[in-house]
Design an enzyme around this catalytic site. Structure first.
Site, PDB file in Angstrom:
ATOM      1  N   ASP A 223       5.416  23.450  -0.580  1.00 18.34           N
ATOM      2  CA  ASP A 223       5.892  24.316  -1.662  1.00 18.34           C
ATOM      3  C   ASP A 223       5.955  25.756  -1.182  1.00 18.34           C
ATOM      4  O   ASP A 223       4.969  26.289  -0.685  1.00 18.34           O
ATOM      5  CB  ASP A 223       4.966  24.205  -2.881  1.00 18.34           C
ATOM      6  CG  ASP A 223       5.645  24.709  -4.154  1.00 18.34           C
ATOM      7  OD1 ASP A 223       6.890  24.690  -4.221  1.00 18.34           O
ATOM      8  OD2 ASP A 223       4.921  25.119  -5.075  1.00 18.34           O
TER       9      ASP A 223
ATOM     10  N   TYR B 195       7.447  29.922  -2.077  1.00 20.51           N
ATOM     11  CA  TYR B 195       7.082  30.952  -3.049  1.00 20.51           C
ATOM     12  C   TYR B 195       8.182  32.002  -2.984  1.00 20.51           C
ATOM     13  O   TYR B 195       7.916  33.166  -2.740  1.00 20.51           O
ATOM     14  CB  TYR B 195       5.729  31.509  -2.582  1.00 20.51           C
ATOM     15  CG  TYR B 195       4.880  32.288  -3.552  1.00 20.51           C
ATOM     16  CD1 TYR B 195       4.611  31.820  -4.826  1.00 20.51           C
ATOM     17  CD2 TYR B 195       4.295  33.489  -3.147  1.00 20.51           C
ATOM     18  CE1 TYR B 195       3.784  32.532  -5.677  1.00 20.51           C
ATOM     19  CE2 TYR B 195       3.459  34.209  -3.992  1.00 20.51           C
ATOM     20  CZ  TYR B 195       3.212  33.717  -5.257  1.00 20.51           C
ATOM     21  OH  TYR B 195       2.375  34.416  -6.107  1.00 20.51           O
TER      22      TYR B 195
ATOM     23  N   HIS C 270       8.477  36.393  -9.289  1.00 21.70           N
ATOM     24  CA  HIS C 270       7.320  35.554  -9.635  1.00 21.70           C
ATOM     25  C   HIS C 270       6.081  36.017  -8.864  1.00 21.70           C
ATOM     26  O   HIS C 270       4.998  36.162  -9.436  1.00 21.70           O
ATOM     27  CB  HIS C 270       7.630  34.089  -9.325  1.00 21.70           C
ATOM     28  CG  HIS C 270       6.459  33.170  -9.476  1.00 21.70           C
ATOM     29  ND1 HIS C 270       5.912  32.849 -10.703  1.00 21.70           N
ATOM     30  CD2 HIS C 270       5.712  32.503  -8.548  1.00 21.70           C
ATOM     31  CE1 HIS C 270       4.884  32.019 -10.526  1.00 21.70           C
ATOM     32  NE2 HIS C 270       4.744  31.797  -9.234  1.00 21.70           N
TER      33      HIS C 270
ATOM     34  N   GLU D  10       6.108  25.083 -13.498  1.00 20.53           N
ATOM     35  CA  GLU D  10       6.781  26.020 -12.595  1.00 20.53           C
ATOM     36  C   GLU D  10       8.216  25.548 -12.414  1.00 20.53           C
ATOM     37  O   GLU D  10       8.458  24.424 -11.961  1.00 20.53           O
ATOM     38  CB  GLU D  10       6.055  26.122 -11.245  1.00 20.53           C
ATOM     39  CG  GLU D  10       4.715  26.828 -11.373  1.00 20.53           C
ATOM     40  CD  GLU D  10       4.094  27.227 -10.031  1.00 20.53           C
ATOM     41  OE1 GLU D  10       4.413  26.582  -9.010  1.00 20.53           O
ATOM     42  OE2 GLU D  10       3.295  28.188 -10.027  1.00 20.53           O
TER      43      GLU D  10
ATOM     44  N   ASP E  50       6.632  21.955 -10.727  1.00 22.77           N
ATOM     45  CA  ASP E  50       5.346  21.997 -10.020  1.00 22.77           C
ATOM     46  C   ASP E  50       4.262  22.389 -11.031  1.00 22.77           C
ATOM     47  O   ASP E  50       3.841  23.541 -11.108  1.00 22.77           O
ATOM     48  CB  ASP E  50       5.441  23.010  -8.875  1.00 22.77           C
ATOM     49  CG  ASP E  50       4.143  23.126  -8.101  1.00 22.77           C
ATOM     50  OD1 ASP E  50       3.384  22.154  -8.082  1.00 22.77           O
ATOM     51  OD2 ASP E  50       3.903  24.204  -7.512  1.00 22.77           O
TER      52      ASP E  50
ATOM     53  N   TYR F  79      -8.206  29.349  -5.372  1.00 26.37           N
ATOM     54  CA  TYR F  79      -7.087  29.588  -4.458  1.00 26.37           C
ATOM     55  C   TYR F  79      -7.421  30.426  -3.235  1.00 26.37           C
ATOM     56  O   TYR F  79      -6.683  30.389  -2.252  1.00 26.37           O
ATOM     57  CB  TYR F  79      -5.895  30.167  -5.210  1.00 26.37           C
ATOM     58  CG  TYR F  79      -5.872  31.679  -5.360  1.00 26.37           C
ATOM     59  CD1 TYR F  79      -4.989  32.461  -4.619  1.00 26.37           C
ATOM     60  CD2 TYR F  79      -6.719  32.317  -6.253  1.00 26.37           C
ATOM     61  CE1 TYR F  79      -4.953  33.835  -4.758  1.00 26.37           C
ATOM     62  CE2 TYR F  79      -6.696  33.685  -6.401  1.00 26.37           C
ATOM     63  CZ  TYR F  79      -5.798  34.440  -5.652  1.00 26.37           C
ATOM     64  OH  TYR F  79      -5.775  35.799  -5.797  1.00 26.37           O
TER      65      TYR F  79
ATOM     66  N   LYS G  88      -2.780  22.009  -8.374  1.00 18.74           N
ATOM     67  CA  LYS G  88      -1.371  21.656  -8.205  1.00 18.74           C
ATOM     68  C   LYS G  88      -1.157  20.166  -7.948  1.00 18.74           C
ATOM     69  O   LYS G  88      -0.066  19.660  -8.216  1.00 18.74           O
ATOM     70  CB  LYS G  88      -0.801  22.415  -6.991  1.00 18.74           C
ATOM     71  CG  LYS G  88      -0.892  23.929  -7.089  1.00 18.74           C
ATOM     72  CD  LYS G  88       0.229  24.490  -7.916  1.00 18.74           C
ATOM     73  CE  LYS G  88       0.301  26.011  -7.766  1.00 18.74           C
ATOM     74  NZ  LYS G  88       1.474  26.550  -8.428  1.00 18.74           N
TER      75      LYS G  88
ATOM     76  N   THR H  28       8.415  28.986  -7.889  1.00 22.67           N
ATOM     77  CA  THR H  28       8.873  29.322  -9.236  1.00 22.67           C
ATOM     78  C   THR H  28      10.012  30.324  -9.186  1.00 22.67           C
ATOM     79  O   THR H  28       9.889  31.372  -8.556  1.00 22.67           O
ATOM     80  CB  THR H  28       7.701  29.922 -10.034  1.00 22.67           C
ATOM     81  OG1 THR H  28       6.611  29.021  -9.950  1.00 22.67           O
ATOM     82  CG2 THR H  28       8.081  30.153 -11.483  1.00 22.67           C
TER      83      THR H  28
HETATM   84 MN    MN Z   1       4.980  25.979  -7.049  1.00 18.27          MN
END
Ligand code: MN
Length: 446
Positions: free
Chosen positions: A142, A144, A149, A214, A248, A259, A268, A374
């Protein structure tokens, strides 16, 4: 790869499948999206199909009907690769085969095709089908790619330091989990996990209270690369089979606690949802646009930059998010749109994701999935997640029926849709991806 428009993109083409000629269909003959389906309730296996209007052309049945025998060898070989329960074999063949099959399908499905009578028997109505995840996804990464975002969420997690300094240089991503990726219609239980309540010094365990979606696109990799051999930026799109819608799902309270320092984990990997239909990159060719990096931002390092990227590296794909609550469902109200965005706002392109992912020699394989991250636009109402739309839950969203939301409630259904439209090209769409939140299971050890 350079954009080539060919006869398959001709906006005047019509299909002998009448529903494919409706002005608002997502699946005109210029789209030809691929998926994996079977008839609901029938004792039969999943198989590859192509969406046409409100129908599905069963490619295995079409192959056995003999219509591909006189097609050029690459088209026949690609059709044979579709006689499968996943798209992986087709994906592995590469762009010249995908393109040959697209041309053959365009000619077979357009008005006046001699094969109409034979192929009529190979159609199945979409509303009587159930779908599977279109490919066996070996690995899922994934990204970003929306700076809007990243900035909006960064402000909530780190008010003093919203956008980390690497963001404008590195297409940021993390390796996700493929086993929990499901297809549209997926329902999943609200995840349990550790969260740190505001002001507390030790975490509590329980159901997530800040469950979010997301709004993403998924990028399905076609033919991969050998381990140790990077894919150059201008070759990257030859390795991309197509795009789908991707949700997501994210538990923000779990995410906030877990995180750092290694990125998302249990916040996630409980569920992610793809749309059943994959729109090929070739179908999207009319909707390319210049990829732009503002002059006052750092410009990409040479391995992430090219004249082709600058000319046509972005894609103009309109995105929307809809929400249907349990109350709306009980009252027969359709899902309500709560935001819109566009993929052309992405800070990093599809080709940059692929080139960056492989620049260290990492090997991608057919069926691998890259999430776009996102897709939030520059304006607040274009946010691609509730955490942004409600400013971290501080500004609840009021729905048309008076209900409010900060984060998702049990039995909420989230729907994403996407389409491309412009003057001089056929409108094409992605169908939809929907998913529903179920109540948390009884707590472990409770
Ligand atoms: Mn994501």
């Amino acid at each position: 790869m350079s954009v080539v428009l060919n006869e398959t993109h001709d906006p005047t083409l019509q299909s002998w499948v009448a529903s494919a000629n409706a002005p608002d269909t997502d699946f005109p003959v210029q789209n030809l999206a691929f998926g994996v389906f079977r008839r609901a309730g029938a004792p039969e296996g999943f198989r590859v199909g192509v969406a046409i209007g409100d129908q599905i052309l069963d490619l295995g049945a079409a192959l056995r009907s003999g219509v591909f025998v006189h097609q050029p060898a690459p088209a026949l070989k690609a059709a044979q690769a579709c006689d499968s329960h996943t798209l992986n074999a087709l994906m592995a063949l590469g762009s010249s085969h995908w393109s040959a099959l697209r041309l053959a399908l365009s000619r077979l499905l357009r008005t006046g095709a001699a094969e109409q009578a034979v192929l009529q028997a190979c159609l199945q109505p979409q509303d009587q089908a159930v779908y599977a995840v279109p490919a066996q996804i070996g690995d899922y990464t994934d990204f970003y790619t929306s700076i809007h975002h990243a900035t909006n969420v960064g402000k909530l997690f780190r008010p003093d330091n919203p956008l980390l300094p690497n963001y404008q240089w590195v297409p940021i991503g993390y390796h996700g989990r493929s086993s929990s990726i499901g297809v549209s219609g997926q329902a999943f239980h609200r995840p349990l996990g550790q969260t740190l309540p505001p002001g507390a010094s030790s975490p509590v365990f329980g159901p997530s209270k800040r469950l979010d979606y997301e709004l993403e696109l998924g990028v399905f990799i076609g033919n991969g690369n050998p381990l140790g051999e990077p894919i150059a930026l201008d070759a990257a799109e030859d390795h991309v089979f197509g795009l789908c819608l991707f949700n997501d799902w994210s538990a923000r309270d779990l995410q906030g606690w877990e995180y750092q320092p290694l990125g998302p984990f249990l916040s996630k990997n409980f569920a992610s949802t793809v749309s059943p239909w994959v729109v090929t990159l070739e179908a999207l060719a009319p909707y390319r646009r210049a990829w732009v990096r503002p002059a006052d931002h750092p410009q990409p390092l040479p391995y992430l930059d090219s004249t082709t990227l600058r000319r046509e590296g972005a894609l103009d794909i309109e995105l929307e998010v809809l929400l249907q609550t349990a109350v709306m469902r009980a009252q027969g109200q359709p899902a309500q749109r709560i935001s819109r965005s566009n993929f052309h706002h992405a800070y990093w392109s599809v080709s940059q994701m692929v080139a960056h992912h492989t620049v260290n020699g990492c090997n991608l394989q057919p069926g691998d999935l890259l999430g776009s991250g996102t897709q939030s636009g520059p304006n607040p109402e274009e946010a691609g997640a509730l955490i942004e739309l409600t400013v971290g839950g501080k500004q609840p969203l009021t729905l048309a029926n008076g209900e409010t939301r900060t984060f998702l409630e049990d039995h909420d259904t989230v729907v994403f849709r996407a389409h491309c439209a412009k003057e001089g090209a056929a409108r094409i769409g992605f169908g939809e991806v929907s998913g529903t939140v179920l109540p948390a299971r009884a707590s472990v050890g409770a």
